[in-house]
Scaffold this active site. Structure first.
Site, PDB file in Angstrom:
ATOM      1  N   SER A  27      72.722  24.541  12.960  1.00  0.00           N
ATOM      2  CA  SER A  27      73.430  23.785  12.283  1.00  0.00           C
ATOM      3  C   SER A  27      74.250  22.384  12.402  1.00  0.00           C
ATOM      4  CB  SER A  27      73.885  24.577  11.189  1.00  0.00           C
ATOM      5  OG  SER A  27      74.634  25.176  12.258  1.00  0.00           O
ATOM      6  N   LYS A  85      80.557  29.385   6.326  1.00  0.00           N
ATOM      7  CA  LYS A  85      81.174  28.148   6.612  1.00  0.00           C
ATOM      8  C   LYS A  85      81.561  27.328   5.571  1.00  0.00           C
ATOM      9  CE  LYS A  85      76.977  27.645   9.411  1.00  0.00           C
ATOM     10  NZ  LYS A  85      75.533  26.859   9.701  1.00  0.00           N
TER      11      LYS A  85
END
Length: 787
Positions: free
Chosen positions: A692, A735
């Site tokens: 990511s 996140k």
């Protein structure tokens, strides 16, 4: 031997004489105990006078005592007239207090001494003493006497076999008449009068002569005893001995057979009267018939007896009745847990199905989340809501398949697996069992425990689970198994397929506030003996503790910090304060400097520094990606302990950046051949990996090339392709929570992750602007600032 002494020896002797005080506390010894110089003996101190003397010695006389024997050992409180006049000055070298109040001491005898004057006799004995010693010459006669006594004493030790070999070794190491005569006198089994006579004799020659006479007499008696014993043994004829032993064995066997028969009868009754399934009864009877044919004391008989005991005592049909009131269960879950909407809904659905269906299949729930978010405690709540018994098995670090399936009975010390052991301990066949840390099992030469769990956790198979020890099926279908894990990727695919995954994300600061206020603080107040009237924690102070003293997905560290606060408060209240008010202004006084008062967010926009969002097993975090361009030959340097996936993302990001620059500013193309690119992710000692970071890496490189700063209020995540497409990633909620905790105001996520925003708390979405992008150009447009 040489009787002449050097000046140094004479000085040492004189110092030793001066070191013995004229007055000493006294202990009267009894039980034929006489302390001799040059010997070390243990003794018990229990009488008040003796204990008082011991205390006086330790406090004032450098552990020195005067030991004298009492003439009548039966007297509990002897007077001065009941004591001998000659005794030994000794030093206490070791002391231990016994449970009954007595003292056990180890005494080293130093010097003979005589009583000159009584100083005290009421609370304890204290005498004025005079050391006794006699000068003598070492003659040939004395040397011969020493050798003869040593030889006889060695022979005496050999006949009695009561003295250790060390006693001979001590004598072999010295030829000093004083030492030898005192050592032998201290260990010979003499009457009190004989021992006292040896003590009062000052000349070692006369002591050795007395000991020679005693040893000669004792050795003669021992030799006569040995001869008599040998003659008696020879008179027992072989036939009489065999007859005696045969009759004795017969009597023992008759006695034992009666006990064994009684035991077999008791086991048989247990089998017949129990509610065991037919196939289990048949197996138990078969093993019992084998046991009856065995010798009762053979090793195999013990194995069979233990096996039958396991079969009889397992709860084959015993179970608890479920409590299936949905509203009560919902109240209980809300009482024990704050938030966790999805797990609670799934538990209530499970209870509703059990209420409506006669034969529901027990699902295998797997709670996945960071440490401290309440995975194990949810399992306890399920058991409490159902009214079932609760058990827990930790699988972390398990590497042996036998821990699950049990050991075969052919192995020494074989036992069933931990699941069967736990079911026996809970004594029901339908408990709730939490299998903790299922993601931390390993594989070794002893097998794969994860593979063994496949049968346990498969609703289609576990109704006939076979433990290697039992060798007969046990129904696990009514057990509710709940597993917990921090991460999913380490759980084997086949095992993960048998479980229903329920993600338990981290808590927001607001959720942590209510958890602390309603759950943690009341519990800690009770644990620390405090109450609400004594302690008040302001809302703003609690919020400061949450934001500046902890940074985690769960609440475990928060509980530790609050426990520390309670200890500080308890100390102040114990010192006299009546009420403590914790405010923002005094939080530091209690907890010290906060470790997280500085945000991970950049203070200002910087060129080449992009903020990324990362998922970890303990929640989420933000990290910076830095790119610095230096003169060189197009080399790429990657530092920060990055994994293989992130290194590949960096290569893709560099190639993509070159393509983007060609479109934006062709004049910068030469930089790619004349410059080196150094990409670094700080905290280099911490391993980092994952797909990511592609978006963040590309943004950082492009920012360095264009000399445009990146908005420090924006954090981003997303996987990148060579064509510039932004692909979806996992862990969006974790996140966003990490960005929220760090004070980030905007985030960039892949457009395909839009569905994940449904699970984000409303309070976070209100405070963070979410940009949904599908290609890298959109990212650069949002993130790069114009100079």
């Amino acid at each position: 031997m040489d009787n002449k002494k050097s000046a140094i020896d004479r000085f040492i002797d004189q110092s030793f004489k001066e070191s013995i005080p004229e007055e000493l506390p006294v202990i009267a010894t009894r039980a034929k105990l006489v302390i001799f110089p040059n010997s070390i003996l243990p003794m018990l101190i229990g009488r008040k006078k003796s204990i008082k003397a011991l205390e006086e010695s330790l406090e004032k006389y450098n552990n020195l005592l005067f030991f004298v024997s009492q003439k009548d050992i039966e007297l509990e409180n002897p007077t001065i007239e009941d004591l001998y006049k000659v005794g030994t000055v000794g030093r206490v070298v070791q002391i231990a207090k016994l449970p009954d109040g007595e003292y056990k001491i180890l005494v080293e005898g130093l010097k003979r001494a005589e009583v000159k004057k009584v100083i005290e006799e009421k609370d304890m004995f204290k005498f004025k003493i005079f050391p006794l010693e006699r000068k003598y010459k070492i003659t040939k006669v004395l040397e011969a006497l020493v050798r003869k006594v040593k030889g006889l004493f060695e022979k005496y030790i050999g006949l009695t076999k009561k003295f250790p070999q060390e006693a001979i070794m001590v004598l072999e190491d010295t030829n000093d008449p004083e030492v030898i005569s005192d050592l032998i006198a201290s260990v010979l089994p003499l009457e009190l009068e004989e021992k006292q006579e040896l003590l009062e004799e000052l000349h070692p020659k006369k002591r050795l002569e007395l000991e020679l006479e005693i040893l000669t007499r004792e050795i003669e008696l021992l030799e006569i005893e040995e001869v008599l014993e040998s003659k008696v043994r020879e008179k027992i004829e072989k036939g009489q001995k065999e007859f005696y032993l045969r009759e004795k064995l017969k009597a023992i066997q008759e006695e034992l057979s009666g006990e064994v028969d009684e035991e077999m009868k008791e086991i048989k009754e247990k089998i017949e009267n129990s509610d065991l399934p037919d196939y289990v009864k048949e197996k138990a009877k078969h093993e019992l018939s084998r046991l009856e044919k065995m010798s009762p004391y053979s090793p195999e008989a013990n194995v069979v007896r233990t096996y039958i005991d396991w079969i009889i005592n397992l709860p084959w049909n015993r179970k608890t009745t479920d409590r299936l009131n949905i509203k009560d269960a919902e109240k209980l879950l809300n009482k024990n847990h704050y938030g966790l909407k999805e797990p609670k809904e799934r538990i209530l659905e499970f209870l509703a199905v059990r209420r409506l269906s006669d034969k529901p299949k027990s699902p295998i729930l797997c709670f996945v989340g960071a440490p401290g978010v309440g995975k194990t405690s949810l399992g306890k709540s399920v058991a409490e809501a159902l009214g079932r018994k609760f058990g827990r098995i930790s699988l972390g670090g398990m590497r042996d398949e036998a821990e699950i399936r049990g050991h075969r009975r052919t192995y020494v010390g074989a036992m069933p697996g931990r699941i069967i052991q736990l079911i026996k301990r809970l004594n029901v066949k339908n408990p709730v069992i939490v299998l903790d840390e299922i993601d931390k099992m390993g594989i070794s030469y002893q097998g794969d425990p994860a593979a063994a769990l496949l049968e346990v956790l498969d609703p289609e198979q576990n109704n006939s689970f076979i433990d290697h020890y039992l060798e007969i099926p046990f129904d696990l279908s009514e057990v509710i198994f709940i597993t917990t894990a921090n991460v999913l990727h380490t759980i084997p695919t086949a095992l993960r397929d048998r479980m229903e995954i329920i993600q338990i994300p981290g808590y927001t600061d607001a959720e942590k506030y209510y958890i602390a206020k309603d759950y943690i603080i009341p519990k800690l107040l009770e644990e620390h003996g405090l109450n609400k009237t004594q302690v008040k924690i302001n809302k703003s102070a609690l919020q400061k503790i949450i934001s500046e003293y902890t940074r985690e997905a769960g609440v475990r560290s928060l509980e530790r910090i609050l426990a520390k606060l309670m200890r500080k408060i308890a100390l102040k209240i114990a010192e006299g304060e009546e009420k403590i008010n914790v405010k923002v202004s005094n939080v530091r006084d209690f907890l010290g400097t906060p470790p997280y008062f500085r945000s991970d967010k950049l203070e200002k926009p910087e060129i080449g520094v992009a903020t990324g969002m990362a998922w970890t097993a303990y929640g989420g975090e933000i990290l910076q990606v830095e790119t610095l361009i230096t003169s060189g030959k197009g080399k790429i340097i990657i530092t920060g302990k990055l994994g293989d996936v992130m290194k590949e993302s960096a290569q893709i990001a560099l190639t993509l950046s070159k393509s983007l620059i060609e479109e934006m500013d062709e004049s910068l193309i030469e930089k790619f051949s004349n410059c080196n690119f150094h990409i670094h992710v700080p905290e280099g000692a911490v391993p980092k990996d994952g797909p990511s970071a592609g978006v963040t890496l590309t943004t950082s490189i492009v920012s360095s090339l264009l000399k445009k700063p990146i908005n420090n209020e924006i954090a981003m995540t997303g996987e990148i392709t060579l064509m510039g497409k932004v692909l979806p990633v996992g862990g969006i909620k974790e996140k966003l929570l990490s960005a929220y905790r760090s004070g980030i105001k905007e985030v960039i996520i892949p457009k395909d992750n839009e569905k994940d925003l449904e699970k984000i708390p409303e309070e976070i979405l209100k405070k963070i602007k979410v940009h949904k992008v599908s290609n890298i150009k959109e990212v650069l447009k949002i993130a790069l600032l114009e100079e």
